[in-house]
Design a protein around this motif. Sequence first.
Motif, PDB file in Angstrom:
ATOM      1  N   ASN A 113       0.822  -1.205   0.000  1.00 51.82           N
ATOM      2  CA  ASN A 113       0.000   0.000   0.000  1.00 51.82           C
ATOM      3  C   ASN A 113       0.858   1.258   0.000  1.00 51.82           C
ATOM      4  O   ASN A 113       0.480   2.276  -0.568  1.00 51.82           O
ATOM      5  N   ARG A 114       2.020   1.186   0.637  1.00 55.54           N
ATOM      6  CA  ARG A 114       2.937   2.335   0.664  1.00 55.54           C
ATOM      7  C   ARG A 114       3.541   2.585  -0.709  1.00 55.54           C
ATOM      8  O   ARG A 114       3.727   3.720  -1.131  1.00 55.54           O
TER       9      ARG A 114
ATOM     10  N   MET B  46      -3.230  -9.876   0.977  1.00 52.06           N
ATOM     11  CA  MET B  46      -2.430  -8.847   0.315  1.00 52.06           C
ATOM     12  C   MET B  46      -3.100  -8.374  -0.973  1.00 52.06           C
ATOM     13  O   MET B  46      -3.035  -7.192  -1.315  1.00 52.06           O
ATOM     14  N   LEU B  47      -3.751  -9.298  -1.677  1.00 53.64           N
ATOM     15  CA  LEU B  47      -4.415  -8.921  -2.928  1.00 53.64           C
ATOM     16  C   LEU B  47      -5.673  -8.093  -2.698  1.00 53.64           C
ATOM     17  O   LEU B  47      -6.090  -7.335  -3.572  1.00 53.64           O
ATOM     18  N   SER B  48      -6.283  -8.268  -1.540  1.00 51.36           N
ATOM     19  CA  SER B  48      -7.586  -7.635  -1.305  1.00 51.36           C
ATOM     20  C   SER B  48      -7.493  -6.331  -0.526  1.00 51.36           C
ATOM     21  O   SER B  48      -8.500  -5.854  -0.007  1.00 51.36           O
ATOM     22  N   VAL B  49      -6.297  -5.746  -0.437  1.00 56.11           N
ATOM     23  CA  VAL B  49      -6.152  -4.468   0.262  1.00 56.11           C
ATOM     24  C   VAL B  49      -6.932  -3.389  -0.487  1.00 56.11           C
ATOM     25  O   VAL B  49      -6.754  -3.218  -1.696  1.00 56.11           O
TER      26      VAL B  49
ATOM     27  N   LYS C 130      -2.854   0.128  -5.450  1.00 52.64           N
ATOM     28  CA  LYS C 130      -2.588   0.630  -6.798  1.00 52.64           C
ATOM     29  C   LYS C 130      -2.613  -0.518  -7.804  1.00 52.64           C
ATOM     30  O   LYS C 130      -2.072  -1.601  -7.523  1.00 52.64           O
ATOM     31  N   PRO C 131      -3.223  -0.311  -8.966  1.00 48.32           N
ATOM     32  CA  PRO C 131      -3.363  -1.398  -9.951  1.00 48.32           C
ATOM     33  C   PRO C 131      -2.036  -2.050 -10.331  1.00 48.32           C
ATOM     34  O   PRO C 131      -1.954  -3.263 -10.472  1.00 48.32           O
ATOM     35  N   LEU C 132      -0.977  -1.228 -10.495  1.00 46.77           N
ATOM     36  CA  LEU C 132       0.309  -1.786 -10.892  1.00 46.77           C
ATOM     37  C   LEU C 132       0.884  -2.687  -9.807  1.00 46.77           C
ATOM     38  O   LEU C 132       1.441  -3.755 -10.092  1.00 46.77           O
ATOM     39  N   VAL C 133       0.741  -2.266  -8.550  1.00 48.06           N
ATOM     40  CA  VAL C 133       1.245  -3.069  -7.435  1.00 48.06           C
ATOM     41  C   VAL C 133       0.466  -4.383  -7.350  1.00 48.06           C
ATOM     42  O   VAL C 133       1.047  -5.458  -7.158  1.00 48.06           O
ATOM     43  N   LYS C 134      -0.844  -4.307  -7.504  1.00 49.22           N
ATOM     44  CA  LYS C 134      -1.671  -5.514  -7.458  1.00 49.22           C
ATOM     45  C   LYS C 134      -1.316  -6.457  -8.601  1.00 49.22           C
ATOM     46  O   LYS C 134      -1.277  -7.682  -8.426  1.00 49.22           O
TER      47      LYS C 134
END
Length: 615
Positions: free
Chosen positions: A358-359, A417-420, A424-428
């Motif tokens: 998330n950071r 972790m995926l459902s935070v 951000k789309p790129l991080v996911k």
Amino acid sequence: EQHQISYDTTQKVVAFVKDLSKPDDTFSESDEIVNVKSIFLGHIIGSVLNRESKLQGSFLRGPMVEACVSQDVYPSLLPDTTSTETTLDHQALKILAVASSLSVEVAVPIMNSCLESLQRSIEENGLEASHPSAEAAGYLLQNGGELAAQAFHKCEVVDKLLEMFNYYAISHFKAEVKLSVSTKIFPETTEGREVFDDGLNAAKEIATRLMPAFRCFVPKWRLVGLLKGLFEKLPPLSEADSFRICVLLPVLSEALYAPNDESLEEDPALEESFQEISEHLIKGLGNVFASVEFDANTRSAAGWCLFAVISNARARSECPVPEIVSSTIALTLCSTKDAVSAENSLRALSVLGSAAANRGGSSSSTADDIASFLLQIACDGKGTLPFSKETNDVLNCSAFEDGSKVALCAASAYGSMLSVPLLKPLVKQRLMHASFKFVKNAYEKECDLATSGQAIQAPGVGLLAVVSHVVCNSDLGKVDRKVLHQLSTLVVEGFTSSLFETSDVKMSTTGAKNLVLAATLKILSVAPNVVHGFSLSIVTGLLRAYAVSDPVAEISCKLLALQGLEAVAHMEGNRSSISAIKPAVVAVLAAAMNHPSGLLRQAAVDVRNAWYVLD
């Protein structure tokens, strides 16, 4: 004559207001007439006492009405700060809550009166006693809206109430600093622990009543004050410190997610103080989060605090997650043989990985490393610990009595972790892409077995859970069709796994069943073309899932299975392939008509109708 009419009318208004303020012994929130009267009187009081309200020329601005409201009606509704009565006037609270919702000016004296009454009650009766004033304050905060919360933070007595928890801890428990790391920070005797828990439960009950004030609005200066109060007690060095941490952490976990006062948030000095204290708190919060001495609620609150603090940490600072993992979680995972301890550590790792994701920025690689480790545990059964000081530190599921449960926990941690929210789309996309190599390897292994004429083995429960999490947390329309085919194949093969062999009513297996069924339902609803060749396998799997699910404890599994059967019936171009199995499906649905759950019976009717019309 006009003056006489006004005077007479005013007299009637005064009499009407006084009549409304008479207590009703039969007051109930469900009593519509009394409820409307209370709301109406609350609006009258709030409008009269609010000097900024636009009531020019209104009878409510007349001196007689104002005197009646401010001197007679309003004071009679306020809690008596000198009384220790254990009864509450719920009708008065309803009226005051409505009045508080109109302006902060009106809400402040009302809230201050309740809090002063609570303070006096605690001073005279102790923390463990019943405190109706705490219930009254909680009611006002819950029903008075954001303005009641703002009024709460304007009352000076709030600081005194928070400090009273400290006084209680010091006066009732050992405040001596522990002599060594091995010294317990909680009472060692059974009797001492019972006294500790009783006091803690009493403090938490009061804090819970006041929690809405920290949930919907928190000034930045109040947030900084809470952080400072916690910073002074981390790490806990005495029983008194532990008590205060257990009380303050849940409050702070709510405050960190609440909207702040925008005018104060712009103060650079205050913002700098907030960031500096937050960064110093991270290690202490990590220790509490990973500790087995604290109860689950305290550890959960520490996890929420960690997530908020790490997510909002300044971009120029280094990612704090690797140090926390290497100094606490990695040590536990490489030494423990207890499955419960390992599962707690994996959940803690998930929270830290989610915060790093998330950071973003420099923390993205940290999130990748944690996700990769969790995937190794879930899919392969073993993995090298990330950020460990020893390069050969490995967690192996075979070291535990029930290794599949640890693998499921790792998969669940990865899914978290995926459902935070707001990731951000790129991080996911990066986190999801890390799982594709495991999916590809498992799919190719199945293809090789099929080619050589051998029986295809069902994917392991850990891998199956990972695949299901990916399906449920992704936009299937944006997933490469080849990858989507691999994911769908593994999900369908999952119905032959040990999860659906017997009715095993465990929380972990029930959750895994629901996950696989949810992934199947999403594929059938969003991308049915991918599974056209698997129609019979899917129907057979759904029937098996329905049959092995416990009729009482796993109703959710049965409902998802029925939804899946209905989705299959509505698939275009699919009727000829599934018509042969129609009698078996109808027979199962007929049995479902006798289930005690009305929701399940209704779902069975809908599914049965869909299958009856198949040609």
